[in-house]
Scaffold this motif. Structure first.
Motif, PDB file in Angstrom:
ATOM      1  N   ARG A 158      -6.705  -2.114  -0.527  1.00 37.22           N
ATOM      2  CA  ARG A 158      -5.709  -1.989  -1.597  1.00 37.22           C
ATOM      3  C   ARG A 158      -4.495  -1.214  -1.095  1.00 37.22           C
ATOM      4  NH1 ARG A 158      -7.341   0.566  -7.374  1.00 37.22           N
ATOM      5  NH2 ARG A 158      -7.309   2.489  -6.147  1.00 37.22           N
ATOM      6  N   ALA A 159      -4.716  -0.226  -0.240  1.00 40.40           N
ATOM      7  CA  ALA A 159      -3.612   0.517   0.351  1.00 40.40           C
ATOM      8  C   ALA A 159      -2.698  -0.407   1.152  1.00 40.40           C
ATOM      9  CB  ALA A 159      -4.141   1.635   1.248  1.00 40.40           C
TER      10      ALA A 159
ATOM     11  N   GLY B 168       9.518   7.557 -21.600  1.00 39.43           N
ATOM     12  CA  GLY B 168       9.346   8.729 -20.761  1.00 39.43           C
ATOM     13  C   GLY B 168       9.523   8.441 -19.289  1.00 39.43           C
ATOM     14  N   ARG B 169       8.947   9.312 -18.468  1.00 38.69           N
ATOM     15  CA  ARG B 169       9.014   9.172 -17.017  1.00 38.69           C
ATOM     16  C   ARG B 169       7.616   9.309 -16.427  1.00 38.69           C
ATOM     17  NH1 ARG B 169      13.557  12.317 -18.445  1.00 38.69           N
ATOM     18  NH2 ARG B 169      15.551  11.488 -17.684  1.00 38.69           N
ATOM     19  N   SER B 170       7.433   8.753 -15.245  1.00 39.85           N
ATOM     20  CA  SER B 170       6.147   8.877 -14.559  1.00 39.85           C
ATOM     21  C   SER B 170       6.390   8.844 -13.058  1.00 39.85           C
ATOM     22  CB  SER B 170       5.197   7.748 -14.982  1.00 39.85           C
ATOM     23  OG  SER B 170       5.714   6.494 -14.571  1.00 39.85           O
ATOM     24  N   PRO B 171       5.425   9.330 -12.250  1.00 31.92           N
ATOM     25  CA  PRO B 171       5.592   9.294 -10.791  1.00 31.92           C
ATOM     26  C   PRO B 171       5.722   7.853 -10.297  1.00 31.92           C
ATOM     27  CG  PRO B 171       3.796  10.749 -11.423  1.00 31.92           C
ATOM     28  CD  PRO B 171       4.177   9.993 -12.654  1.00 31.92           C
ATOM     29  N   SER B 172       6.484   7.665  -9.243  1.00 34.79           N
ATOM     30  CA  SER B 172       6.673   6.339  -8.674  1.00 34.79           C
ATOM     31  C   SER B 172       5.567   6.012  -7.682  1.00 34.79           C
ATOM     32  CB  SER B 172       8.023   6.249  -7.967  1.00 34.79           C
ATOM     33  OG  SER B 172       8.147   5.033  -7.268  1.00 34.79           O
ATOM     34  N   VAL B 173       5.108   4.770  -7.707  1.00 31.57           N
ATOM     35  CA  VAL B 173       4.124   4.336  -6.716  1.00 31.57           C
ATOM     36  C   VAL B 173       4.735   4.292  -5.323  1.00 31.57           C
ATOM     37  CG1 VAL B 173       2.746   2.999  -8.343  1.00 31.57           C
ATOM     38  CG2 VAL B 173       4.646   1.890  -7.143  1.00 31.57           C
ATOM     39  N   ARG B 174       6.069   4.356  -5.245  1.00 34.56           N
ATOM     40  CA  ARG B 174       6.732   4.327  -3.939  1.00 34.56           C
ATOM     41  C   ARG B 174       6.522   5.630  -3.171  1.00 34.56           C
ATOM     42  NH1 ARG B 174      10.832   0.235  -3.706  1.00 34.56           N
ATOM     43  NH2 ARG B 174      11.343  -0.660  -5.731  1.00 34.56           N
ATOM     44  N   GLY B 175       6.241   6.707  -3.896  1.00 34.92           N
ATOM     45  CA  GLY B 175       6.102   8.003  -3.244  1.00 34.92           C
ATOM     46  C   GLY B 175       7.389   8.794  -3.202  1.00 34.92           C
TER      47      GLY B 175
ATOM     48  N   GLU C 223       5.820  -1.962  -0.675  1.00 34.43           N
ATOM     49  CA  GLU C 223       6.584  -0.727  -0.476  1.00 34.43           C
ATOM     50  C   GLU C 223       6.162   0.379  -1.449  1.00 34.43           C
ATOM     51  OE1 GLU C 223      10.795  -1.140   0.059  1.00 34.43           O
ATOM     52  OE2 GLU C 223      10.598  -3.105   0.973  1.00 34.43           O
ATOM     53  N   ALA C 224       4.940   0.286  -1.969  1.00 38.57           N
ATOM     54  CA  ALA C 224       4.406   1.322  -2.862  1.00 38.57           C
ATOM     55  C   ALA C 224       3.650   2.336  -2.002  1.00 38.57           C
ATOM     56  CB  ALA C 224       3.495   0.697  -3.913  1.00 38.57           C
ATOM     57  N   TYR C 225       4.400   3.091  -1.205  1.00 35.74           N
ATOM     58  CA  TYR C 225       3.780   3.958  -0.210  1.00 35.74           C
ATOM     59  C   TYR C 225       3.022   5.119  -0.831  1.00 35.74           C
ATOM     60  CZ  TYR C 225       7.175   1.333   2.467  1.00 35.74           C
ATOM     61  OH  TYR C 225       7.912   0.314   3.008  1.00 35.74           O
ATOM     62  N   GLY C 226       3.509   5.624  -1.954  1.00 35.09           N
ATOM     63  CA  GLY C 226       2.790   6.696  -2.626  1.00 35.09           C
ATOM     64  C   GLY C 226       1.399   6.250  -3.033  1.00 35.09           C
ATOM     65  N   ALA C 227       1.298   5.045  -3.583  1.00 35.32           N
ATOM     66  CA  ALA C 227      -0.005   4.502  -3.975  1.00 35.32           C
ATOM     67  C   ALA C 227      -0.879   4.253  -2.748  1.00 35.32           C
ATOM     68  CB  ALA C 227       0.191   3.209  -4.769  1.00 35.32           C
ATOM     69  N   ALA C 228      -0.273   3.808  -1.653  1.00 39.20           N
ATOM     70  CA  ALA C 228      -1.033   3.568  -0.422  1.00 39.20           C
ATOM     71  C   ALA C 228      -1.635   4.874   0.111  1.00 39.20           C
ATOM     72  CB  ALA C 228      -0.134   2.928   0.629  1.00 39.20           C
ATOM     73  N   ILE C 229      -0.856   5.949   0.047  1.00 36.66           N
ATOM     74  CA  ILE C 229      -1.357   7.247   0.511  1.00 36.66           C
ATOM     75  C   ILE C 229      -2.532   7.710  -0.350  1.00 36.66           C
ATOM     76  CG2 ILE C 229      -0.767   9.689   0.731  1.00 36.66           C
ATOM     77  CD1 ILE C 229       2.099   8.725   1.469  1.00 36.66           C
ATOM     78  N   LEU C 230      -2.414   7.540  -1.659  1.00 34.23           N
ATOM     79  CA  LEU C 230      -3.503   7.943  -2.554  1.00 34.23           C
ATOM     80  C   LEU C 230      -4.772   7.144  -2.267  1.00 34.23           C
ATOM     81  CD1 LEU C 230      -1.590   8.348  -5.939  1.00 34.23           C
ATOM     82  CD2 LEU C 230      -2.481  10.169  -4.464  1.00 34.23           C
TER      83      LEU C 230
ATOM     84  N   GLY D  48       1.543   4.914   5.401  1.00 35.67           N
ATOM     85  CA  GLY D  48       2.279   5.270   4.191  1.00 35.67           C
ATOM     86  C   GLY D  48       3.135   6.510   4.397  1.00 35.67           C
ATOM     87  N   LYS D  49       2.581   7.505   5.063  1.00 33.83           N
ATOM     88  CA  LYS D  49       3.323   8.738   5.311  1.00 33.83           C
ATOM     89  C   LYS D  49       4.486   8.496   6.264  1.00 33.83           C
ATOM     90  CE  LYS D  49      -0.609  11.821   4.461  1.00 33.83           C
ATOM     91  NZ  LYS D  49      -1.644  12.693   5.069  1.00 33.83           N
ATOM     92  N   TYR D  50       4.257   7.678   7.293  1.00 31.98           N
ATOM     93  CA  TYR D  50       5.341   7.379   8.223  1.00 31.98           C
ATOM     94  C   TYR D  50       6.498   6.693   7.503  1.00 31.98           C
ATOM     95  CZ  TYR D  50       7.845   5.851  12.366  1.00 31.98           C
ATOM     96  OH  TYR D  50       8.817   5.652  13.311  1.00 31.98           O
ATOM     97  N   ALA D  51       6.177   5.754   6.622  1.00 27.57           N
ATOM     98  CA  ALA D  51       7.219   5.020   5.905  1.00 27.57           C
ATOM     99  C   ALA D  51       8.067   5.933   5.035  1.00 27.57           C
ATOM    100  CB  ALA D  51       6.590   3.929   5.042  1.00 27.57           C
TER     101      ALA D  51
END
Length: 485
Positions: free
Chosen positions: A53-54, A381-388, A61-68, A90-93
């Motif tokens: 899934r990561a 509202g607002r929420s964290p982005s899956v992009r990171g 380009e959902a790097y935040g989700a990939a890291i999680l 994900g962290k490198y990106a």
């Protein structure tokens, strides 16, 4: 302790995982993510499900989700090399090079024969060392811009050069038309003229505010385009379908001109040349890919070095830092690449006065970064982005921003849309994306918006969709690291 799963449930989860793999193989990444999620809900004990899934998140380009997901994979199995690998990518990106290096170091230890992980580790370590060296220099002396030191007169144009030339610094229509024809034929312009275009563009953008006003005179037209991402032949097709820029037909390209596609250099030189030819006929917004971090990972840096030189890339980097961050069309339409801030009190004047040139690179926090990275969401509202990086903003955020600043709507880009555009937030937020069949795999349409003055109101909008065209098949730049993407 792992959850106890029956053989029947485990088998069902594995079957769903295979469905997800099929979606992934067919490049239907959102469907793949949905199926991997179903498999995880049935059996959360399999590290590979999270790693797969990561990988799908990375493709979007959902790097935040990939890291999680990488976090979860190594939590389930601390010796699962691919979990660290996916997290490292994900962290490198996101330019978190030191953290990425730690993950790739673990991969190399767990899988000593993984040549790809070794290359990525080497790349991370070199990048960390280079950045430390650059910081040390910057702390000890005033670093001169390459753009300010280049001597154009020292670059001679050979008599054998067969293209139209720039004389006395004047960009002509004849030159631009000839340049486009050369690019279509996969030929370059002389490096002297490429330098001249970029340096002149930098000088022009340095004199502009971070928010530029765009007024459409009577009997004129403005076309707004979204991401084109190095897809030069689709880019040229926009002009074929809709007319080239002129004194009466202006274009606004809303960021992400480069990276991904293999003809980014051709696009950006064309855009800059048109800006110089028709200063009120071409407007350019900075996108999140007009940044050093993205250019390193997604190919533009390597493309420019391959086609010209490292010096040329440095001058592009310095010029991208001068690009405006947003535009205000007819005093009523706010145009920005990503979206809105994490604050409710941001005014147009605050955006207009951002010291973008002094800051240079947008980083991963603050107003400048948010303008380049944010995405809309359907919920309030607002929420964290899956992009990171950045955040997501809801219809109430858009409504508040529009009312506070006395505008009608925002037009943004930054996200591929199947139909090329998407209208949401009660019509207040429009996404426009102009790279059809994105990355030769998504199958989406491209779109642009024609805006003209209207007798009954300030403007009228006309959405135009278009399909991808054939283009030469080339290998992506930056492929050594991109293997993990």
């Amino acid at each position: 302790m792992a959850n106890q799963i029956s053989e029947e449930v485990a088998a069902k989860a594995n079957a769903i995982k295979e469905e997800a793999n099929t979606f992934f193989a067919n490049k239907k990444y959102e469907d793949a993510i949905e199926k991997y999620t179903e498999a995880i809900e049935l059996n959360p004990n399999i590290a590979a499900y999270y790693a797969n899934r990561a990988f799908a998140h990375t493709k979007l380009e959902a790097y935040g989700a990939a890291i999680l997901d990488g976090d979860k994979a190594v939590e389930v199995d601390p010796k699962y090399a691919k979990g660290y690998y996916r997290r490292g990518v994900g962290k490198y990106a996101l330019a978190r090079y030191k953290e990425a290096a730690k993950d790739f170091r673990i991969v190399v230890k767990l899988a000593p024969n993984d040549k790809d992980a070794k290359l990525k580790l080497e790349d991370c370590e070199k990048t960390v060392a280079r950045l430390a060296f650059e910081r040390a220099i910057a702390n000890n002396e005033v670093v001169k811009k390459v753009s300010d030191t280049l001597d154009l007169k020292s670059i001679l144009v050979e008599d054998s050069y067969d293209g139209v030339r720039i004389d006395d610094g004047q960009i002509t229509k004849e030159f631009v038309d000839d340049m486009i024809e050369r690019f279509v034929a996969q030929k370059k312009i002389h490096k002297r003229f490429a330098y001249e275009i970029v340096l002149q563009a930098r000088k022009h953008f340095m004199e502009q505010p971070s928010l530029v006003d765009v007024d459409i005179p009577k009997d004129h037209k403005l076309t707004i385009c979204g991401d084109v991402h190095g897809q030069f032949y689709d880019f040229v097709n926009i002009f074929r379908l809709n007319g080239r820029p002129s004194e009466t037909h202006a274009y606004l390209f809303n960021g992400d001109f480069v990276d991904r596609g293999t003809f980014s250099l051709e696009i950006i030189l064309t855009l800059f040349a048109y800006k110089l030819l028709y200063p009120t006929g071409m407007y350019l917004t900075r996108g999140n890919h007009e940044t050093d971090d993205m250019n390193k990972v997604y190919g533009f840096e390597d493309e420019v070095k391959a086609k010209f030189s490292e010096t040329m890339f440095k001058i592009f980097s310095e010029t991208f830092a001068t690009l405006p961050l947003a535009h205000l069309v007819q005093k009523k339409i706010f145009v920005v690449h990503g979206g809105l801030s994490s604050r409710d009190d941001v005014t147009l004047d605050e955006i207009r006065n951002i010291d973008r040139i002094g800051k240079g690179q947008p980083g991963q926090g603050g107003l400048m970064s948010e303008l380049l990275w944010a995405d809309p969401q359907p919920l309030p509202g607002r929420s964290p982005s899956v992009r990171g990086v950045g955040q997501r903003f809801g219809p109430d955020v858009t409504e508040n921003f529009c009312k506070m600043n006395n505008i009608d709507m925002i037009i943004r880009s930054h996200e591929v849309k199947h139909q090329g555009y998407h209208v949401e937030h009660g019509g207040r937020c429009v996404t426009i994306f102009s790279a059809p069949n994105y990355c030769d795999s998504v199958g989406n349409k491209g779109a642009f918006i024609n805006i003209a003055p209207d007798k009954e109101k300030t403007y009228s909008l006309d959405y135009v969709q278009f399909d991808a065209v054939e283009h030469p098949k080339t290998q992506p730049y930056g492929n050594r690291f991109r293997a993990g993407f």
